[in-house]
Scaffold this active site. Structure first.
Site, PDB file in Angstrom:
ATOM      1  N   CYS A   1       0.840  -1.202   0.000  1.00 59.11           N
ATOM      2  CA  CYS A   1       0.000   0.000   0.000  1.00 59.11           C
ATOM      3  C   CYS A   1       0.879   1.258   0.000  1.00 59.11           C
ATOM      4  CB  CYS A   1      -0.934   0.003   1.209  1.00 59.11           C
ATOM      5  SG  CYS A   1      -1.943   1.493   1.258  1.00 59.11           S
TER       6      CYS A   1
ATOM      7  N   GLY B   1      -1.541  -6.314 -11.865  1.00 61.05           N
ATOM      8  CA  GLY B   1      -1.486  -4.980 -12.445  1.00 61.05           C
ATOM      9  C   GLY B   1      -2.047  -4.920 -13.848  1.00 61.05           C
ATOM     10  N   ASP B   2      -3.176  -4.200 -13.991  1.00 62.55           N
ATOM     11  CA  ASP B   2      -3.752  -3.866 -15.303  1.00 62.55           C
ATOM     12  C   ASP B   2      -4.323  -5.053 -16.072  1.00 62.55           C
ATOM     13  OD1 ASP B   2      -2.822  -1.363 -14.660  1.00 62.55           O
ATOM     14  OD2 ASP B   2      -1.127  -1.407 -16.045  1.00 62.55           O
TER      15      ASP B   2
ATOM     16  N   GLY C   1      -7.498  -6.752  -9.832  1.00 62.33           N
ATOM     17  CA  GLY C   1      -8.203  -5.767  -9.011  1.00 62.33           C
ATOM     18  C   GLY C   1      -9.253  -5.046  -9.829  1.00 62.33           C
TER      19      GLY C   1
HETATM   20  C1  LIG Z   1     -10.067   0.941  -4.300  1.00 62.61           C
HETATM   21  C2  LIG Z   1      -8.808   0.136  -4.107  1.00 62.61           C
HETATM   22  C3  LIG Z   1      -8.514  -0.377  -2.857  1.00 62.61           C
HETATM   23  C4  LIG Z   1      -7.351  -1.142  -2.659  1.00 62.61           C
HETATM   24  N1  LIG Z   1      -7.128  -1.719  -1.429  1.00 62.61           N
HETATM   25  C5  LIG Z   1      -6.075  -2.589  -1.284  1.00 62.61           C
HETATM   26  C6  LIG Z   1      -5.905  -3.349  -0.088  1.00 62.61           C
HETATM   27  O1  LIG Z   1      -6.704  -3.280   0.862  1.00 62.61           O
HETATM   28  N2  LIG Z   1      -4.820  -4.178  -0.012  1.00 62.61           N
HETATM   29  C7  LIG Z   1      -3.928  -4.314  -1.054  1.00 62.61           C
HETATM   30  O2  LIG Z   1      -2.969  -5.091  -0.954  1.00 62.61           O
HETATM   31  N3  LIG Z   1      -4.078  -3.621  -2.195  1.00 62.61           N
HETATM   32  C8  LIG Z   1      -5.133  -2.789  -2.343  1.00 62.61           C
HETATM   33  N4  LIG Z   1      -5.322  -2.160  -3.543  1.00 62.61           N
HETATM   34  C9  LIG Z   1      -4.403  -2.455  -4.672  1.00 62.61           C
HETATM   35  C10 LIG Z   1      -4.939  -3.636  -5.506  1.00 62.61           C
HETATM   36  O3  LIG Z   1      -5.009  -4.819  -4.730  1.00 62.61           O
HETATM   37  C11 LIG Z   1      -4.038  -3.897  -6.734  1.00 62.61           C
HETATM   38  O4  LIG Z   1      -2.743  -4.203  -6.289  1.00 62.61           O
HETATM   39  C12 LIG Z   1      -3.959  -2.694  -7.668  1.00 62.61           C
HETATM   40  O5  LIG Z   1      -5.250  -2.131  -7.883  1.00 62.61           O
HETATM   41  C13 LIG Z   1      -3.338  -3.080  -9.020  1.00 62.61           C
HETATM   42  O6  LIG Z   1      -4.054  -4.130  -9.625  1.00 62.61           O
HETATM   43  P1  LIG Z   1      -5.157  -3.866 -10.784  1.00 62.61           P
HETATM   44  O7  LIG Z   1      -4.478  -3.093 -11.884  1.00 62.61           O
HETATM   45  O8  LIG Z   1      -5.587  -5.242 -11.211  1.00 62.61           O
HETATM   46  O9  LIG Z   1      -6.249  -3.055 -10.155  1.00 62.61           O
HETATM   47  C14 LIG Z   1      -6.453  -1.370  -3.747  1.00 62.61           C
HETATM   48  C15 LIG Z   1      -6.755  -0.834  -5.002  1.00 62.61           C
HETATM   49  C16 LIG Z   1      -7.917  -0.103  -5.199  1.00 62.61           C
HETATM   50  C17 LIG Z   1      -8.218   0.437  -6.580  1.00 62.61           C
END
Ligand SMILES: Cc1cc2nc3c(=O)[nH]c(=O)nc-3n(C[C@H](O)[C@H](O)[C@H](O)COP(=O)(O)O)c2cc1C
Length: 338
Positions: free
Chosen positions: A102, A228-229, A251
């Site tokens: 985070c 990621g993405d 995500g």
């Molecule tokens: C609204 C939101 C809340 C998130 N909360 C967390 C969390 O609680 N713990 C965590 O490890 N990552 C958190 N993330 C990061 C996501 O788990 C992920 O690593 C990030 O969005 C990149 O992946 P993506 O491109 O598939 O979204 C959060 C991301 C978003 C957008």
């Protein structure tokens, strides 16, 4: 290394932990829409959980449909990690994931989450503390207690994994992921951005591939997942082949296509059906939280469902102007019947 992670068929799919998004209610929605192999809770601060704070306990709610269900924790105190791991065993989780990714300033300022990239000594202590807590819980209680759906058959302590980024201010995959891979983890999930990037730019899958490659020499038994993405169902198969990872964590891709894990396209549904998914989510949210949690948090889910059909934008605008369940449900009902 024996853990539930190792018994899953590869490539593994995981819904990423997302604060205020991937709660128990949304996991039910995704379970019905077409589930990933594994769910992870929103991140929970070890201190708030051990004090039994209401918000922390809300984040730890799950049901049998969510298994395997992993709790994600964060904090900077090894003794809290030890106790948190014991409590998560008793709460019936299947695994523990440590948030070392985070980027929020108020959190990294206290030395937690992705700030651990600059403090590997503490990162290692936290991993050991959680692992020892899980081991002591297993010695003390074994499988001999009730999870939400009955007696558990764990066969060992809760596995302790890590989710992180490729570096803090610049990519440092070799040093940082290399270091984590020396910690005898069952799983390392790598988000292909640095802390400095926050959510900007593109995830660097070449760095993720580098972490997967490092694993071959340092710790062949550790699984490496990329994050990621990822937005297309086809990437769930293609990226593991292309980048050498054992699994994919998704995500925000679920926001554009709730059917992503099912390999289908949600927005191919007729508009009335898309609206019905929104109504069902609203109704489940109300049952779970009415009077206990802010209705406004529900609003950000509507744009997941109400997208890409004639009138969707106007419908989103109208629903954004509502401030209670009945008004929001009325707007949706009228649109579904139109
Ligand atoms: C609204 C939101 C809340 C998130 N909360 C967390 C969390 O609680 N713990 C965590 O490890 N990552 C958190 N993330 C990061 C996501 O788990 C992920 O690593 C990030 O969005 C990149 O992946 P993506 O491109 O598939 O979204 C959060 C991301 C978003 C957008």
């Amino acid at each position: 290394m024996n853990s539930f992670w190792h018994n899953l068929e590869k490539p593994v799919s995981v819904l990423a932990p997302m604060e205020d998004v991937t709660d128990s209610v949304f996991r039910d929605v995704v379970h019905r829409a077409g589930r990933p192999m594994v769910f992870v809770s929103e991140f929970v601060a070890t201190g708030t959980m051990l004090r039994g704070e209401k918000e922390a306990l809300r984040r730890l709610v799950f049901n049998e449909n969510h298994r395997p269900m992993v709790a994600q924790i964060w904090g900077n105190k090894p003794d809290e990690y030890y106790e948190a791991a014991r409590e998560l065993h008793l709460r019936g989780f299947d695994g523990i994931d440590i948030n070392m990714g985070c980027p929020q300033k108020k959190i990294t300022a206290k030395g937690s989450c992705s700030a651990l990239i600059n403090n590997p000594g503490l990162a290692a202590e936290l991993i050991v503390a959680a692992r020892e807590g899980a081991a002591s819980a297993y010695r003390e209680w074994g499988d001999d207690h009730q999870g939400p759906g009955g007696k558990l058959q764990r066969g060992g302590p809760l596995p302790v994994s890590v989710k992180t980024r490729i570096g803090f201010s610049r990519p440092a995959t070799q040093e940082w992921c290399g270091f984590l891979l020396e910690q005898n983890l069952p799983l390392l999930t790598v988000h292909g951005r640095t802390t400095a990037q926050q959510s900007e730019g593109e995830a660097d899958w070449i760095e993720i591939a580098r972490a997967a490659e490092l694993r071959r020499n340092i710790s062949p038994q550790t699984l490496v997942f990329g994050n990621g993405d990822v937005i297309h169902p086809s990437q769930l198969e293609e990226y593991p082949r292309r980048y050498g990872v054992d699994g994919i964590m998704v995500g925000r891709g679920i926001f554009t296509n709730p059917f992503l894990f099912a390999g289908e396209e949600f927005h191919d549904l007729p508009a009335a059906d898309q609206i019905r998914w929104a109504m069902e989510h609203l109704s489940a949210y109300r049952t779970a939280y009415e009077g206990r949690r802010n209705f406004e948090i529900m609003k950000k889910f509507f744009k997941i469902y109400l997208m890409g059909f004639t009138g969707a934008e106007e419908l989103r605008d109208s629903i954004m102007q509502t401030h209670d369940y009945d008004a929001a449900m009325d707007v949706l009902k009228r649109a579904a019947e139109a």
